[in-house]
Write a protein that holds these residues in place. Structure first.
Motif, PDB file in Angstrom:
ATOM      1  N   GLU A  87      -3.487  50.297  54.734  1.00 22.57           N
ATOM      2  CA  GLU A  87      -2.472  50.987  53.936  1.00 22.57           C
ATOM      3  C   GLU A  87      -1.443  51.628  54.861  1.00 22.57           C
ATOM      4  O   GLU A  87      -1.794  52.338  55.799  1.00 22.57           O
ATOM      5  N   ILE A  88      -0.178  51.351  54.595  1.00 20.32           N
ATOM      6  CA  ILE A  88       0.922  51.888  55.393  1.00 20.32           C
ATOM      7  C   ILE A  88       1.756  52.828  54.524  1.00 20.32           C
ATOM      8  O   ILE A  88       2.409  52.389  53.572  1.00 20.32           O
ATOM      9  N   PRO A  89       1.750  54.135  54.821  1.00 19.42           N
ATOM     10  CA  PRO A  89       2.592  55.064  54.054  1.00 19.42           C
ATOM     11  C   PRO A  89       4.058  54.891  54.436  1.00 19.42           C
ATOM     12  O   PRO A  89       4.385  54.728  55.617  1.00 19.42           O
ATOM     13  N   VAL A  90       4.932  54.924  53.439  1.00 20.86           N
ATOM     14  CA  VAL A  90       6.370  54.742  53.676  1.00 20.86           C
ATOM     15  C   VAL A  90       7.153  55.758  52.852  1.00 20.86           C
ATOM     16  O   VAL A  90       6.890  55.931  51.657  1.00 20.86           O
ATOM     17  N   CYS A  91       8.111  56.407  53.497  1.00 20.58           N
ATOM     18  CA  CYS A  91       9.035  57.282  52.775  1.00 20.58           C
ATOM     19  C   CYS A  91      10.281  56.473  52.438  1.00 20.58           C
ATOM     20  O   CYS A  91      10.965  55.964  53.332  1.00 20.58           O
ATOM     21  N   TYR A  92      10.556  56.338  51.142  1.00 16.52           N
ATOM     22  CA  TYR A  92      11.695  55.554  50.670  1.00 16.52           C
ATOM     23  C   TYR A  92      12.875  56.444  50.267  1.00 16.52           C
ATOM     24  O   TYR A  92      13.842  55.956  49.678  1.00 16.52           O
ATOM     25  N   GLU A  93      12.800  57.737  50.568  1.00 18.31           N
ATOM     26  CA  GLU A  93      13.888  58.643  50.199  1.00 18.31           C
ATOM     27  C   GLU A  93      15.153  58.288  50.981  1.00 18.31           C
ATOM     28  O   GLU A  93      15.092  57.697  52.068  1.00 18.31           O
ATOM     29  N   ALA A  94      16.308  58.665  50.437  1.00 20.54           N
ATOM     30  CA  ALA A  94      17.603  58.214  50.952  1.00 20.54           C
ATOM     31  C   ALA A  94      17.782  58.448  52.453  1.00 20.54           C
ATOM     32  O   ALA A  94      18.320  57.592  53.165  1.00 20.54           O
ATOM     33  N   MET A 202      -2.389  39.468  63.384  1.00 24.13           N
ATOM     34  CA  MET A 202      -2.300  38.309  62.507  1.00 24.13           C
ATOM     35  C   MET A 202      -3.601  38.163  61.718  1.00 24.13           C
ATOM     36  O   MET A 202      -4.689  38.265  62.263  1.00 24.13           O
ATOM     37  N   GLY A 203      -3.455  37.940  60.404  1.00 21.28           N
ATOM     38  CA  GLY A 203      -4.625  37.791  59.550  1.00 21.28           C
ATOM     39  C   GLY A 203      -4.957  39.030  58.748  1.00 21.28           C
ATOM     40  O   GLY A 203      -5.683  38.947  57.753  1.00 21.28           O
ATOM     41  N   ASP A 204      -4.438  40.200  59.163  1.00 20.66           N
ATOM     42  CA  ASP A 204      -4.632  41.416  58.374  1.00 20.66           C
ATOM     43  C   ASP A 204      -3.802  41.344  57.094  1.00 20.66           C
ATOM     44  O   ASP A 204      -2.929  40.480  56.941  1.00 20.66           O
ATOM     45  N   ARG A 205      -4.053  42.282  56.197  1.00 22.76           N
ATOM     46  CA  ARG A 205      -3.222  42.437  55.007  1.00 22.76           C
ATOM     47  C   ARG A 205      -2.700  43.870  54.981  1.00 22.76           C
ATOM     48  O   ARG A 205      -3.343  44.783  55.507  1.00 22.76           O
ATOM     49  N   VAL A 206      -1.532  44.056  54.376  1.00 21.42           N
ATOM     50  CA  VAL A 206      -0.875  45.363  54.361  1.00 21.42           C
ATOM     51  C   VAL A 206      -0.504  45.751  52.935  1.00 21.42           C
ATOM     52  O   VAL A 206       0.052  44.945  52.185  1.00 21.42           O
ATOM     53  N   GLN A 207      -0.808  46.998  52.600  1.00 28.62           N
ATOM     54  CA  GLN A 207      -0.404  47.576  51.318  1.00 28.62           C
ATOM     55  C   GLN A 207       0.462  48.791  51.623  1.00 28.62           C
ATOM     56  O   GLN A 207       0.033  49.716  52.315  1.00 28.62           O
ATOM     57  N   PHE A 208       1.708  48.787  51.146  1.00 26.28           N
ATOM     58  CA  PHE A 208       2.597  49.925  51.354  1.00 26.28           C
ATOM     59  C   PHE A 208       2.371  50.972  50.266  1.00 26.28           C
ATOM     60  O   PHE A 208       2.188  50.638  49.095  1.00 26.28           O
ATOM     61  N   LYS A 209       2.401  52.244  50.679  1.00 26.68           N
ATOM     62  CA  LYS A 209       2.229  53.361  49.745  1.00 26.68           C
ATOM     63  C   LYS A 209       3.420  54.304  49.871  1.00 26.68           C
ATOM     64  O   LYS A 209       3.752  54.755  50.968  1.00 26.68           O
TER      65      LYS A 209
END
Length: 224
Positions: A87-94, A202-209
């Protein structure tokens, strides 16, 4: 269909069908894992639909290694069993997403719809490249497929999350770049001082939060 050819004096290149495709990715992963067990192999470089295999000329040669690889029986469906999802946390604020508003307009979406679509998918790490630790993740939902920026930025900060074509990716270090930047992660994707320098492989999977700016700052402080 798999084709193998020489690639210099002590390497060979395995080519699969030349397209971004999940089944081909599983084949790449399967062959990569199997060939990793060969003592005569020095290292491998997996890509979207190919693997470069570098071998020790003192212990084998091209023809022998080619024959050995051709005897492998790889079932793509079985390569998913060892997959790790991160799981990769991401801030999508402007303030953290310089291209989000303009890209949303270009795609006839609202910014929150771009965020929702981006975080709804679980992405496969198809390959690493461009920069140490840069993960090429796919595939994007069709609604998010987009062109690179017409004029690349001279500097993109580490942690920026971008979109380009059918792919999404994360800049592991400061570098020039032309991807559409829609958010930032506070995690260090690449850290040469860490025991395992690469967060993803390579081969991992990623989920953005999606996270807010306050959480971004807190995580950033914790990892530094």
């Amino acid at each position: 269909m798999m084709k193998i050819r020489p690639y210099g004096s002590h390497a060979l290149l395995i080519n699969f069908e030349q397209k971004i495709d999940l089944e081909i990715h599983h084949l790449v992963k399967g062959y990569f894992n199997a060939i990793s067990e060969f003592e005569e192999v020095s290292y491998q470089i997996p890509a979207y639909c190919s693997i470069t295999v570098v071998f020790d000329k003192k212990t084998t040669d091209y023809e022998h290694l080619k024959s050995k690889i051709e005897l492998l029986e790889i079932e793509p469906s079985k390569t998913t069993a060892k997959t790790t999802t991160i799981e990769i946390p991401v801030c999508y604020e402007a303030a953290y997403a310089p291209d989000l508003a303009s890209l949303a307009q270009e795609l006839n979406l609202k910014p929150e719809e771009v965020i929702s679509l981006h975080t709804a998918e679980t992405y496969d790490v198809y390959m690493m490249g461009f920069l140490p630790g840069f993960p090429y993740l796919g595939k994007l939902p069709v609604a998010l497929e987009c062109k690179r920026k017409s004029t690349p930025r001279k500097q993109v900060k580490a942690g920026n999350v971008g979109l380009a074509g059918q792919q999404t990716g994360i800049y592991p270090s400061d570098a020039p770049g032309g991807w559409q930047l829609i958010g930032q992660t506070p995690l260090k994707i690449f850290d040469p001082h860490r025991k395992d320098a690469f967060l993803l492989k390579m081969g991992d999977r990623v989920q953005f939060k999606s996270i807010n700016a306050e959480t971004y700052i807190k995580i950033k402080q914790d990892v530094e």
